[in-house]
Design an enzyme around this catalytic site. Structure first.
Site, PDB file in Angstrom:
ATOM      1  N   ASN A   3       2.719  20.202  23.701  1.00 30.90           N
ATOM      2  CA  ASN A   3       3.738  19.702  23.964  1.00 30.90           C
ATOM      3  C   ASN A   3       3.353  17.836  24.981  1.00 30.90           C
ATOM      4  O   ASN A   3       3.719  17.007  24.697  1.00 30.90           O
ATOM      5  CB  ASN A   3       5.118  19.965  24.328  1.00 30.90           C
ATOM      6  CG  ASN A   3       6.153  20.994  23.826  1.00 30.90           C
ATOM      7  OD1 ASN A   3       5.114  21.289  22.381  1.00 30.90           O
ATOM      8  ND2 ASN A   3       6.079  21.622  23.937  1.00 30.90           N
ATOM      9  N   HIS A  36      15.770 -23.141  -0.878  1.00 36.94           N
ATOM     10  CA  HIS A  36      15.782 -22.142  -1.677  1.00 36.94           C
ATOM     11  C   HIS A  36      14.820 -22.467  -3.218  1.00 36.94           C
ATOM     12  O   HIS A  36      15.129 -22.578  -4.406  1.00 36.94           O
ATOM     13  CB  HIS A  36      17.314 -22.915  -2.762  1.00 36.94           C
ATOM     14  CG  HIS A  36      18.133 -23.560  -2.056  1.00 36.94           C
ATOM     15  ND1 HIS A  36      19.200 -22.572  -1.136  1.00 36.94           N
ATOM     16  CD2 HIS A  36      18.347 -23.932  -0.456  1.00 36.94           C
ATOM     17  CE1 HIS A  36      20.344 -22.900  -0.416  1.00 36.94           C
ATOM     18  NE2 HIS A  36      19.507 -23.837   0.218  1.00 36.94           N
ATOM     19  N   SER A  45      -7.730  -8.593 -16.072  1.00 30.88           N
ATOM     20  CA  SER A  45      -6.446  -8.284 -17.375  1.00 30.88           C
ATOM     21  C   SER A  45      -7.588  -7.100 -17.680  1.00 30.88           C
ATOM     22  O   SER A  45      -8.847  -7.913 -18.314  1.00 30.88           O
ATOM     23  CB  SER A  45      -5.350  -8.973 -17.527  1.00 30.88           C
ATOM     24  OG  SER A  45      -5.314  -8.334 -18.511  1.00 30.88           O
ATOM     25  N   LYS A  91      -7.085 -13.950 -17.794  1.00 30.63           N
ATOM     26  CA  LYS A  91      -5.972 -13.449 -16.664  1.00 30.63           C
ATOM     27  C   LYS A  91      -7.294 -13.568 -15.070  1.00 30.63           C
ATOM     28  O   LYS A  91      -7.962 -12.864 -15.452  1.00 30.63           O
ATOM     29  CB  LYS A  91      -5.377 -12.475 -16.264  1.00 30.63           C
ATOM     30  CG  LYS A  91      -4.712 -12.228 -18.059  1.00 30.63           C
ATOM     31  CD  LYS A  91      -2.874 -13.484 -16.782  1.00 30.63           C
ATOM     32  CE  LYS A  91      -2.377 -12.517 -15.856  1.00 30.63           C
ATOM     33  NZ  LYS A  91      -1.364 -11.536 -16.650  1.00 30.63           N
ATOM     34  N   ASN A 123      -6.100 -12.629 -11.722  1.00 33.05           N
ATOM     35  CA  ASN A 123      -4.919 -11.924 -11.177  1.00 33.05           C
ATOM     36  C   ASN A 123      -4.680 -11.550  -9.292  1.00 33.05           C
ATOM     37  O   ASN A 123      -5.760 -11.713  -8.925  1.00 33.05           O
ATOM     38  CB  ASN A 123      -4.142 -10.365 -11.378  1.00 33.05           C
ATOM     39  CG  ASN A 123      -3.859 -10.475 -13.111  1.00 33.05           C
ATOM     40  OD1 ASN A 123      -2.992 -11.713 -13.171  1.00 33.05           O
ATOM     41  ND2 ASN A 123      -3.722  -9.762 -13.465  1.00 33.05           N
ATOM     42  N   GLU A 152      -0.633  -9.601  -3.792  1.00 33.64           N
ATOM     43  CA  GLU A 152       0.700  -7.968  -4.268  1.00 33.64           C
ATOM     44  C   GLU A 152       0.272  -7.041  -3.849  1.00 33.64           C
ATOM     45  O   GLU A 152       1.664  -6.418  -3.491  1.00 33.64           O
ATOM     46  CB  GLU A 152       0.036  -8.179  -6.139  1.00 33.64           C
ATOM     47  CG  GLU A 152       0.407  -9.357  -6.734  1.00 33.64           C
ATOM     48  CD  GLU A 152       0.694  -9.450  -8.418  1.00 33.64           C
ATOM     49  OE1 GLU A 152       1.534  -8.970  -9.093  1.00 33.64           O
ATOM     50  OE2 GLU A 152      -0.894  -9.461  -8.762  1.00 33.64           O
TER      51      GLU A 152
HETATM   52  N1  ARG Z   1       1.185  20.414  16.089  1.00 33.34           N
HETATM   53  C1  ARG Z   1       2.273  19.677  17.251  1.00 33.34           C
HETATM   54  C2  ARG Z   1       2.707  18.313  17.122  1.00 33.34           C
HETATM   55  O1  ARG Z   1       2.064  17.415  16.240  1.00 33.34           O
HETATM   56  C3  ARG Z   1       1.400  19.951  18.378  1.00 33.34           C
HETATM   57  C4  ARG Z   1       2.427  20.921  19.486  1.00 33.34           C
HETATM   58  C5  ARG Z   1       3.196  22.168  19.075  1.00 33.34           C
HETATM   59  N2  ARG Z   1       3.470  22.532  20.048  1.00 33.34           N
HETATM   60  C6  ARG Z   1       4.766  23.836  19.581  1.00 33.34           C
HETATM   61  N3  ARG Z   1       5.400  24.232  20.983  1.00 33.34           N
HETATM   62  N4  ARG Z   1       4.688  24.596  18.716  1.00 33.34           N
HETATM   63  O2  ARG Z   1       3.977  18.170  17.307  1.00 33.34           O
END
Ligand code: ARG
Length: 463
Positions: free
Chosen positions: A109, A155, A276, A282, A284, A289
């Site tokens: 995490n 406008h 085109s 053409k 373009n 775009e």
């Molecule tokens: N692949 C996960 C993400 O992109 C990484 C973190 C995952 N953590 C966990 N406890 N499952 O968020």
């Protein structure tokens, strides 16, 4: 066996392996992941949590993995789920028991929160270089067209004469604000989250500040729950991107209009237009775009992550794995659009003659005629009304204001004398708008000086 397989007695369903995996897209983070891991391992050794020899072995292992990944000699696997566990698995395969020590006092995490910040930081730099290039291109083009008179519109109806330089510098202003926004994103991305752990930090004696220093971050995230639970720096980047794309899309819309036969203000270079398959005549403006079109996906990406994050309880939730594809797509799209825009503009030919003629027809000097009558003592409302009547009469006769003879003018009001012609001359109309921020060549030259100075102070190559 999964790295987290200890408490499980059954194998994961293949369906879940596939559904859960992010390796197909987060593999692009591998260099950042390895860089973070090396800093983390060094810190663990400094703190006496692992030995210096172990840290060195881990570092060598990681560098070898990076080299092999760079060379395409290593294949990521879906069962290892994501980039973090793929690399850790490679490491353990290569250096055995010592490799198992890397994940001490760390969670995927905080690892992923770090990787995205490292990734974004480096992409922001690339985007700054490209944005700087586009701003410089606009400025150089503006320098060439300080005297190029064109109609300004409201406008999409001809309104008052301006210069092409002034019009281009309006876009430079927008991009300068985008630049400021990107700097803000950069400032708020500059927080190092490692040490947040899964959500509650770590009870081991780690040194977060050493890792911060190693990775070149300005600050530490101040709250472990927030450090792993927040993605608002990503949202801010996407929001910056959405606004930048909106600006590019507006410029694109003008390029598309200007390249039409009806306007004929510009001719795009052959190298930056397409033909085109059926209509031989053409040419373009596909690039403009597509930039206009790609703005939609960048807006969509922002909306997608805002919606993903809405309603998530603290801290990390797997929902947040859905941040990456929209972020990566946004980064790629913004870089591609910026990279093609500068050379497209540089190679565009501006039809100065056509622009002048467009400004000369359409009564863009009608306000100046009214202003002239004001100088002659009429209240503005009356001046406005008389000018309107003269315009209406001209429309019937197929004349421009400059073509009205003095007796014809004086039939509308005797206050008009032959000084009127100097006042409604297009060049004079532009030149007298020399206030700060105005379109007069003298004002635009000052704006250009200021822009040159600004660009000189921010040049990413000089930092
Ligand atoms: N692949 C996960 C993400 O992109 C990484 C973190 C995952 N953590 C966990 N406890 N499952 O968020």
């Amino acid at each position: 066996m999964k790295l987290w397989g200890g408490r499980f007695t059954k194998k994961t369903s293949e369906l879940v392996d596939e559904f859960n995996a992010s390796i197909n897209f987060d593999s692009r983070l591998y260099k950042h992941d390895i860089r973070g891991s090396i800093a983390h391992a060094r810190m663990l050794a400094r703190q006496g949590i692992i030995t210096p020899e172990e840290a060195a072995e881990i570092e060598r292992g990681l560098i070898g993995i990076e080299e092999d990944l760079d060379a395409g000699r290593l294949q990521f696997s879906l069962t290892a789920e994501d980039v973090h566990m793929n690399i850790e698995t490679f490491l353990i395969e290569r250096i055995g028991e010592t490799g198992k020590k890397l994940h001490t006092a760390r969670s995927r995490n905080d690892q992923v929160a770090l990787d995205i910040r490292l990734y974004l930081r480096s992409e922001i730099y690339t985007i700054k270089v490209l944005l700087f290039e586009l701003m410089s291109t606009l400025k150089v083009l503006a320098e060439e067209h300080v005297e190029t008179i064109m109609p300004g519109y409201t406008h999409l109806q001809k309104a008052q004469p301006v210069t092409l330089a002034h019009h281009l510098l309006a876009y430079l202003e927008m991009l300068r604000r985008d630049w400021e926004r990107l700097n803000d994103v950069e400032r708020r991305t500059d927080f190092m989250p490692l040490g947040s752990g899964a959500l509650a930090g770590s009870g081991l004696p780690i040194d977060r500040d050493y890792v911060r220093e190693e990775l070149g971050f300005g600050h530490l995230t101040r709250n472990s729950l927030d450090g792993v639970g927040d993605r608002d720096f990503v949202l801010e980047f996407m929001s910056f991107s959405a606004i930048l794309m909106m600006h590019l899309s507006r410029l694109s819309e003008e390029i598309i209009l200007w390249a039409s036969d009806e306007f004929g203000f510009i001719e795009l270079d052959d190298a930056f237009s397409t033909g085109s398959s059926i209509m031989p005549q053409k040419k373009n403006p596909d690039v403009a775009e597509l930039v206009r079109g790609k703005t939609g996906r960048v807006y969509g990406n922002l909306m997608s992550l805002l919606t993903t994050m809405k309603g998530l309880p603290l801290a990390y939730n797997k929902d947040m794995q859905e941040d990456k594809e929209p972020l990566f797509d946004t980064v790629d799209t913004v870089k591609n659009c910026l990279a093609i825009y500068s050379p497209m503009l540089q190679s565009t030919r501006f039809n100065v003659e056509r622009m002048y003629r467009a400004a000369a027809r359409g009564f863009t000097n009608a306000t100046d005629l009214a202003d002239y009558l004001v100088k002659k003592g009429l209240p503005f409302r009356e001046a406005h009304s008389i000018s309107g009547k003269i315009v209406n009469w001209c429309l019937e006769k197929g004349k421009t204001l400059e073509e009205v003879t003095l007796p014809e003018f004086r039939a509308f009001t005797p206050v008009i004398d032959d000084t009127v012609y100097a006042e409604i001359d297009l060049k004079a109309c532009v030149e007298k708008r020399n206030l700060f921020g105005g379109p007069a060549p003298s004002a635009v030259r000052k704006a250009l000086d200021e822009a040159t100075e600004f660009l000189g102070t921010i040049d990413p190559a000089k930092r």
